[in-house]
Design an enzyme around this catalytic site. Structure first.
Site, PDB file in Angstrom:
ATOM      1  N   PHE A  56      -0.167  14.316   7.072  1.00  0.00           N
ATOM      2  CA  PHE A  56      -1.122  14.741   6.037  1.00  0.00           C
ATOM      3  C   PHE A  56      -2.577  14.543   6.454  1.00  0.00           C
ATOM      4  O   PHE A  56      -3.486  14.747   5.648  1.00  0.00           O
ATOM      5  CB  PHE A  56      -0.835  13.990   4.729  1.00  0.00           C
ATOM      6  CG  PHE A  56      -0.855  12.479   4.855  1.00  0.00           C
ATOM      7  CD1 PHE A  56      -2.047  11.767   4.834  1.00  0.00           C
ATOM      8  CD2 PHE A  56       0.326  11.767   5.011  1.00  0.00           C
ATOM      9  CE1 PHE A  56      -2.075  10.387   4.950  1.00  0.00           C
ATOM     10  CE2 PHE A  56       0.318  10.380   5.143  1.00  0.00           C
ATOM     11  CZ  PHE A  56      -0.889   9.697   5.119  1.00  0.00           C
ATOM     12  N   LYS A  71     -13.820   9.292  -4.803  1.00  0.00           N
ATOM     13  CA  LYS A  71     -13.508  10.453  -3.972  1.00  0.00           C
ATOM     14  C   LYS A  71     -13.889  11.748  -4.701  1.00  0.00           C
ATOM     15  O   LYS A  71     -14.144  11.740  -5.915  1.00  0.00           O
ATOM     16  CB  LYS A  71     -12.012  10.432  -3.623  1.00  0.00           C
ATOM     17  CG  LYS A  71     -11.585   9.210  -2.775  1.00  0.00           C
ATOM     18  CD  LYS A  71     -10.079   9.273  -2.481  1.00  0.00           C
ATOM     19  CE  LYS A  71      -9.618   8.129  -1.587  1.00  0.00           C
ATOM     20  NZ  LYS A  71      -8.158   8.232  -1.276  1.00  0.00           N
ATOM     21  N   HIS A 113     -11.097   5.022  -3.305  1.00  0.00           N
ATOM     22  CA  HIS A 113     -10.727   4.257  -2.116  1.00  0.00           C
ATOM     23  C   HIS A 113     -11.236   2.841  -2.289  1.00  0.00           C
ATOM     24  O   HIS A 113     -12.328   2.633  -2.817  1.00  0.00           O
ATOM     25  CB  HIS A 113     -11.397   4.864  -0.862  1.00  0.00           C
ATOM     26  CG  HIS A 113     -11.342   3.937   0.319  1.00  0.00           C
ATOM     27  ND1 HIS A 113     -10.255   3.870   1.148  1.00  0.00           N
ATOM     28  CD2 HIS A 113     -12.214   2.993   0.768  1.00  0.00           C
ATOM     29  CE1 HIS A 113     -10.473   2.940   2.079  1.00  0.00           C
ATOM     30  NE2 HIS A 113     -11.646   2.389   1.863  1.00  0.00           N
ATOM     31  N   ARG A 135      -5.755   4.840 -10.346  1.00  0.00           N
ATOM     32  CA  ARG A 135      -4.955   5.888  -9.687  1.00  0.00           C
ATOM     33  C   ARG A 135      -3.809   6.371 -10.568  1.00  0.00           C
ATOM     34  O   ARG A 135      -3.488   7.557 -10.601  1.00  0.00           O
ATOM     35  CB  ARG A 135      -4.437   5.359  -8.341  1.00  0.00           C
ATOM     36  CG  ARG A 135      -5.550   5.258  -7.295  1.00  0.00           C
ATOM     37  CD  ARG A 135      -5.105   4.472  -6.091  1.00  0.00           C
ATOM     38  NE  ARG A 135      -5.994   4.655  -4.949  1.00  0.00           N
ATOM     39  CZ  ARG A 135      -5.804   4.086  -3.768  1.00  0.00           C
ATOM     40  NH1 ARG A 135      -4.764   3.289  -3.575  1.00  0.00           N
ATOM     41  NH2 ARG A 135      -6.649   4.309  -2.771  1.00  0.00           N
ATOM     42  N   THR A 177      -1.229   3.269  -3.661  1.00  0.00           N
ATOM     43  CA  THR A 177      -1.695   4.500  -3.001  1.00  0.00           C
ATOM     44  C   THR A 177      -1.142   5.769  -3.656  1.00  0.00           C
ATOM     45  O   THR A 177      -1.875   6.727  -3.904  1.00  0.00           O
ATOM     46  CB  THR A 177      -1.271   4.467  -1.518  1.00  0.00           C
ATOM     47  OG1 THR A 177      -1.721   3.236  -0.956  1.00  0.00           O
ATOM     48  CG2 THR A 177      -1.852   5.630  -0.748  1.00  0.00           C
ATOM     49  N   ARG A 229      -8.615  -3.723  -5.569  1.00  0.00           N
ATOM     50  CA  ARG A 229      -7.356  -3.016  -5.254  1.00  0.00           C
ATOM     51  C   ARG A 229      -6.405  -3.036  -6.458  1.00  0.00           C
ATOM     52  O   ARG A 229      -5.699  -2.068  -6.722  1.00  0.00           O
ATOM     53  CB  ARG A 229      -6.645  -3.652  -4.043  1.00  0.00           C
ATOM     54  CG  ARG A 229      -7.337  -3.465  -2.706  1.00  0.00           C
ATOM     55  CD  ARG A 229      -7.081  -2.138  -2.023  1.00  0.00           C
ATOM     56  NE  ARG A 229      -5.754  -1.949  -1.498  1.00  0.00           N
ATOM     57  CZ  ARG A 229      -5.432  -0.955  -0.652  1.00  0.00           C
ATOM     58  NH1 ARG A 229      -6.355  -0.090  -0.236  1.00  0.00           N
ATOM     59  NH2 ARG A 229      -4.205  -0.811  -0.232  1.00  0.00           N
TER      60      ARG A 229
HETATM   61  P1  IDP Z   1      -4.972   3.321   0.516  1.00  0.00           P
HETATM   62  O1  IDP Z   1      -6.019   4.348   0.162  1.00  0.00           O
HETATM   63  O2  IDP Z   1      -4.211   2.851  -0.692  1.00  0.00           O
HETATM   64  O3  IDP Z   1      -5.509   2.180   1.344  1.00  0.00           O
HETATM   65  P2  IDP Z   1      -3.844   4.471   2.958  1.00  0.00           P
HETATM   66  O4  IDP Z   1      -2.442   4.289   3.422  1.00  0.00           O
HETATM   67  O5  IDP Z   1      -4.922   3.757   3.698  1.00  0.00           O
HETATM   68  O6  IDP Z   1      -3.865   4.060   1.395  1.00  0.00           O
HETATM   69  O7  IDP Z   1      -4.133   6.036   2.937  1.00  0.00           O
HETATM   70  C1  IDP Z   1      -5.421   6.553   2.786  1.00  0.00           C
HETATM   71  C2  IDP Z   1      -5.372   7.754   1.855  1.00  0.00           C
HETATM   72  O8  IDP Z   1      -4.548   8.771   2.433  1.00  0.00           O
HETATM   73  C3  IDP Z   1      -4.736   7.480   0.498  1.00  0.00           C
HETATM   74  O9  IDP Z   1      -5.616   6.901  -0.442  1.00  0.00           O
HETATM   75  C4  IDP Z   1      -4.285   8.864   0.083  1.00  0.00           C
HETATM   76  O10 IDP Z   1      -5.366   9.653  -0.428  1.00  0.00           O
HETATM   77  C5  IDP Z   1      -3.821   9.450   1.415  1.00  0.00           C
HETATM   78  N1  IDP Z   1      -2.394   9.237   1.664  1.00  0.00           N
HETATM   79  C6  IDP Z   1      -1.804   8.074   2.061  1.00  0.00           C
HETATM   80  N2  IDP Z   1      -0.485   8.212   2.224  1.00  0.00           N
HETATM   81  C7  IDP Z   1      -0.212   9.499   1.916  1.00  0.00           C
HETATM   82  C8  IDP Z   1       1.016  10.278   1.892  1.00  0.00           C
HETATM   83  O11 IDP Z   1       2.116   9.795   2.186  1.00  0.00           O
HETATM   84  N3  IDP Z   1       0.890  11.574   1.524  1.00  0.00           N
HETATM   85  C9  IDP Z   1      -0.306  12.151   1.186  1.00  0.00           C
HETATM   86  N4  IDP Z   1      -1.474  11.462   1.197  1.00  0.00           N
HETATM   87  C10 IDP Z   1      -1.426  10.167   1.554  1.00  0.00           C
HETATM   88 MG    MG Z   2      -6.243   2.112   3.341  1.00  0.00          MG
END
Ligand code: IDP
Ligand code: MG
Length: 165
Positions: free
Chosen positions: A58, A10, A124, A107, A96, A90
């Site tokens: 968000f 990213k 990601h 991360r 996350t 992962r």
């Molecule tokens: P992932 O990237 O671990 O699969 P997802 O739930 O798919 O997680 O969320 C995508 C992206 O959105 C995350 O990598 C993060 O950058 C952002 N994100 C997810 N949940 C939150 C949150 O609760 N607050 C702020 N940003 C979030």
């Molecule tokens: Mg995801």
């Protein structure tokens, strides 16, 4: 079981010059990189990639983040392929929320939460097979991947395209 997964470094990862570190960490998996490109992310691509999150509070900040509004306007997109690729990648990424992620994960080591509440978590990685297929097809054309991981077809192209002058 051989799988493919989409990885994105990213904009925060690129701004912090973490490309080498991230690729080195991912090389521990012994997976193969079968596609790689630098991408300038449009709003359309960003919204499509994260469409499942469009009702989250968000979402708008997330779209700006992945488009590079806060860092550099680029993302490095990679396809990793090999045995159990999705879980292996992962695991090295970590969870996350970068504050909760294992401190030795990518991360956990390099991510942060901004004061605006965005999880800037560097990387990601696709969460499952169907996400991987949707995401890889969104970020790559068949010709940008070194072998056919999904069925392809031939199509006549009459669009104007940019070539080297
Ligand atoms: P992932 O990237 O671990 O699969 P997802 O739930 O798919 O997680 O969320 C995508 C992206 O959105 C995350 O990598 C993060 O950058 C952002 N994100 C997810 N949940 C939150 C949150 O609760 N607050 C702020 N940003 C979030
Ligand atoms: Mg995801």
């Amino acid at each position: 079981m051989d799988q493919q997964t989409l990885v994105l470094i990213k904009p925060d990862g690129l701004k912090k010059s973490l490309t080498g570190n991230v690729l080195t960490r991912l090389s521990e998996t012994k997976l193969e990189i079968i596609g790689a490109r630098m991408v300038r992310v449009t709003r359309e691509l960003a919204e499509e990639h994260y469409k499942e999150l469009k009702d989250k509070p968000f979402f708008e900040e997330l779209i700006k983040y992945i488009m590079g509004e806060y860092h550099k306007k680029k993302v490095m997109a990679l396809v990793y392929w090999g045995d159990n690729a999705i879980d292996k990648v992962r695991e090295i990424c970590g969870t996350t929320n970068p504050e909760e992620a294992d401190s030795v994960s990518i991360r956990g080591a390099y991510g942060r939460i901004t004061t605006a509440g965005v999880y800037e978590n560097v990387i990601h990685a696709s969460a499952n097979d169907s996400d991987a297929e949707r995401e890889i097809k969104l970020w790559f054309t068949p010709e940008e991947i070194i072998f056919d991981i999904y069925p392809t077809k031939e199509e006549e192209k009459c669009a104007v395209r940019r070539v080297w002058a």
